[in-house]
Design a protein around this motif. Structure first.
Motif, short mmCIF file in Angstrom:
data_model
loop_
_atom_site.label_atom_id
_atom_site.label_comp_id
_atom_site.label_asym_id
_atom_site.label_seq_id
_atom_site.Cartn_x
_atom_site.Cartn_y
_atom_site.Cartn_z
N LEU A 1 -5.61 -0.26 -38.97
CA LEU A 1 -5.16 -1.30 -39.88
C LEU A 1 -3.80 -0.94 -40.45
O LEU A 1 -3.61 0.15 -40.99
N MET B 1 0.42 -6.51 -40.83
CA MET B 1 0.47 -6.64 -39.37
C MET B 1 -0.91 -6.97 -38.83
O MET B 1 -1.91 -6.46 -39.33
N ALA B 2 -0.96 -7.81 -37.81
CA ALA B 2 -2.23 -8.18 -37.20
C ALA B 2 -2.66 -7.12 -36.20
O ALA B 2 -1.86 -6.66 -35.39
N HIS B 3 -3.92 -6.72 -36.30
CA HIS B 3 -4.47 -5.75 -35.36
C HIS B 3 -5.88 -6.17 -34.97
O HIS B 3 -6.61 -6.73 -35.79
N HIS C 1 -9.87 -10.46 -35.73
CA HIS C 1 -8.42 -10.46 -35.91
C HIS C 1 -8.19 -10.02 -37.35
O HIS C 1 -8.48 -10.75 -38.29
N GLU D 1 -5.83 -8.82 -40.46
CA GLU D 1 -4.48 -8.83 -41.02
C GLU D 1 -4.59 -8.72 -42.54
O GLU D 1 -4.90 -9.68 -43.23
#
Length: 313
Positions: A219, A223-225, A282, A284
């Motif tokens: 994480l 930012m998207a992870h 998803h 974020e």
């Protein structure tokens, strides 16, 4: 003059090309944007963990925003205000008694100052309501009912003394905010002697009701992870997850300290009552620091809520 005009022409062509590229980029971003958007009931085996009432057989969402089964809607902001874009969350219930079941009543008003009575379905519900203790040891997710005048009533299990915050997550289906996802919140005090509990250290595993939850993924704030959640029981992979709110698991996060709110959006397709053992999300999170995650999943008609702490860098 000829040189000047030719230079100006080149600048115009370059600007046009940049604008076209930007338009294509924005279109691509728009097409890949994830839409996104918790039940009241029994106490969990974890201290301070309550989740709404008995679990009924879930129905699939009929919301037009649900392009993929189980996709939450992304609400703008962090859910730490009672107002946004002219919409306001109001309630006379500033205090609730400790140790007693409570009915928290509230209203959502629109930019015109009138109570909103039209709400779109989001994961089979028109309103998702959360009660969270300031140290993140208490958590409830319920689905309130609305009267004809726009007054909502949220049934809450007994709360422990201390400071709490309630969150209302909704999407108007008319007016200026039509189709937009909101999360508004207000503080609530539960009088009595209270002891603040330190947040458990970050861990990628948690246990609830005999189930072991394991989280994999990094994480990073802002930012998207991708995040993968795996479920096991008695050392064996769980493969009998039932749909809950049009998905196999609902995952919500709250930031330590300011209680900022975030949804982690499920991306696993629902195919029936045989979900698991791996679920993808998803993720974020807007801020760095420790987040308390609450994972809700259903087996055998019973809702389970697991909690664990993860750190966003």
């Amino acid at each position: 003059m000829f040189t000047s005009k030719r230079f100006a022409g080149r600048r115009a062509l370059a600007a046009a090309g940049t604008a076209a590229a930007l338009a294509l980029t924005l279109a691509a971003c728009g097409s890949s944007h994830d839409s996104s958007g918790m039940h009241h009931g029994r106490k969990s085996s974890m201290p301070g963990m309550d989740h709404g009432g008995t679990s009924a057989a879930p129905s699939m969402s009929s919301s037009p925003m649900d392009g993929m089964p189980g996709m939450d809607h992304m609400a703008s902001g962090k859910g730490l205000s009672d107002t946004q874009d002219g919409y306001r969350l109001t309630s006379r219930d500033q205090r609730l008694d400790a140790g007693k079941q409570a009915a928290y009543r509230f209203t959502v008003s629109g930019p015109d100052g009138k109570p909103v009575t039209g709400f779109a379905l989001d994961q089979t519900k028109r309103m998702h309501f959360y009660a969270v203790r300031s140290d993140l040891t208490g958590f409830q997710h319920v689905h309130p009912t609305m009267a004809a005048d726009g007054t909502w009533t949220a049934p809450l299990a007994p709360l422990t003394s201390g400071s709490w915050r309630v969150f209302a997550s909704f999407t108007p289906d008319a007016g200026a905010g039509k189709g937009k996802d909101f999360v508004l919140s207000r503080p609530v005090t539960v009088p009595g002697t209270s002891v603040r509990t330190s947040l458990p250290a970050p861990s990628t595993t948690a246990e609830v009701d005999g189930y072991k939850v394991t989280v994999k993924g990094e994480l990073m704030a802002g930012m998207a992870h991708p995040l993968t959640v795996s479920l096991a029981k008695d050392g064996k992979p769980v493969r009998d997850l039932q749909p809950y709110l049009s998905t196999y698991a609902h995952l919500t996060a709250f930031h330590e300290g300011d209680m900022a709110f975030a949804h982690l959006h499920p991306t696993t397709e629902v195919t029936g009552g045989n979900g698991g053992p791996d679920l993808t999300f998803h993720a974020e999170l807007p801020d760095a620091g420790d987040w308390r995650l609450f994972l809700q999943f259903q087996t055998g008609g019973k809702l389970h809520t697991a909690a664990l702490t993860l750190r966003a860098g």
